[in-house]
Design a protein around this motif. Structure first.
Motif, PDB file in Angstrom:
ATOM      1  N   LEU A  74     -34.446 -13.982 -16.072  1.00 23.01           N
ATOM      2  CA  LEU A  74     -34.606 -12.610 -16.547  1.00 23.01           C
ATOM      3  C   LEU A  74     -35.800 -11.933 -15.873  1.00 23.01           C
ATOM      4  O   LEU A  74     -35.725 -10.762 -15.479  1.00 23.01           O
ATOM      5  CB  LEU A  74     -34.777 -12.588 -18.074  1.00 23.01           C
ATOM      6  N   ALA A  97     -35.745  -8.560 -13.624  1.00 23.80           N
ATOM      7  CA  ALA A  97     -36.626  -7.430 -13.955  1.00 23.80           C
ATOM      8  C   ALA A  97     -37.510  -7.073 -12.763  1.00 23.80           C
ATOM      9  O   ALA A  97     -37.721  -5.883 -12.468  1.00 23.80           O
ATOM     10  CB  ALA A  97     -37.481  -7.774 -15.169  1.00 23.80           C
ATOM     11  N   ILE A 141     -32.816  -5.169 -14.453  1.00 22.06           N
ATOM     12  CA  ILE A 141     -32.850  -5.095 -15.904  1.00 22.06           C
ATOM     13  C   ILE A 141     -34.199  -4.530 -16.339  1.00 22.06           C
ATOM     14  O   ILE A 141     -35.166  -4.540 -15.576  1.00 22.06           O
ATOM     15  CB  ILE A 141     -32.605  -6.464 -16.578  1.00 22.06           C
ATOM     16  N   GLU A 170     -36.896  -4.194 -19.972  1.00 19.71           N
ATOM     17  CA  GLU A 170     -37.150  -4.612 -21.341  1.00 19.71           C
ATOM     18  C   GLU A 170     -36.692  -3.491 -22.266  1.00 19.71           C
ATOM     19  O   GLU A 170     -36.980  -2.321 -22.023  1.00 19.71           O
ATOM     20  CB  GLU A 170     -38.628  -4.909 -21.548  1.00 19.71           C
ATOM     21  N   TRP A 226     -33.648  -7.487 -23.549  1.00 16.04           N
ATOM     22  CA  TRP A 226     -33.443  -7.001 -22.183  1.00 16.04           C
ATOM     23  C   TRP A 226     -32.143  -6.214 -22.130  1.00 16.04           C
ATOM     24  O   TRP A 226     -31.202  -6.508 -22.857  1.00 16.04           O
ATOM     25  CB  TRP A 226     -33.367  -8.178 -21.211  1.00 16.04           C
TER      26      TRP A 226
END
Length: 183
Positions: free
Chosen positions: A53, A57, A62, A64, A76
């Motif tokens: 993740l 990011a 992606i 938060e 997420w």
């Protein structure tokens, strides 16, 4: 949410990992999730899930979801609806592009096999609306590009429906020179 993103080479490398591609797909199709939720869905440990993740990011795939969770419960969400690949100006990274595309092709194959396996159990109206068709046309490179652009525009211009009978409907656009035709 932005409609699509065209990642740079570093982003393509990040998405070349099958787990990351699956995570991004789940966040797009099923909505925001925690590392714990994704770990359970993908049969991974939460440490590995959190690592992947963070990689997604870092490359902007992606974000938060700060409107959910708390300090212990980090959520997420996908930052865009689709990923596009720009093949121009990236000739120095052909291996990276190929690795990404092979990962995508495997993911599409898995999804297509799952769709075929459940076709018989779909409600009757949904059994008739899909297609697994293919066509071949002799085209010039500009003609092929124009075709891809027209098909993409049709998909992107088709609005989401709020009707109670609406359901997620997947469209994969695969357009390429026939393998072996130019060797």
């Amino acid at each position: 949410m932005a409609s699509s993103v065209t990642p740079d080479i570093a982003g393509l490398r990040a998405l070349s990992h099958p787990v990351r591609l699956k995570m991004l797909g789940l966040l797009r199709t099923e909505g925001p999730a925690t590392a714990t939720t994704l770990a359970q869905r993908l049969d991974l440990n939460t440490g590995a899930t959190s690592y992947h993740l963070r990689q997604l990011a870092q490359h902007g795939f992606i974000l938060e979801d700060t409107e959910r969770g708390n300090a212990r419960d980090r959520w997420w969400r996908a930052a865009h609806d689709s990923t596009r690949t720009d093949f121009e100006g990236q000739g120095e990274s052909e291996e990276d592009i190929e690795a990404y595309l092979l990962t995508v092709a495997l993911a599409y194959g898995d999804r297509l096999r799952a769709a075929v396996a459940e076709m018989h159990s779909l409600p009757e109206p949904w059994r008739k609306v899909g297609t697994l068709s293919d066509w071949e046309r002799s085209l010039t490179p500009p003609g092929a590009q124009a075709l891809v652009e027209r098909l993409t525009a049709i998909i992107e211009e088709t609005p989401h429906s709020d009707d109670e009978t609406a359901a997620p409907f997947a469209v994969n656009l695969n357009a390429f020179p026939r393998p072996g035709a130019h060797t």
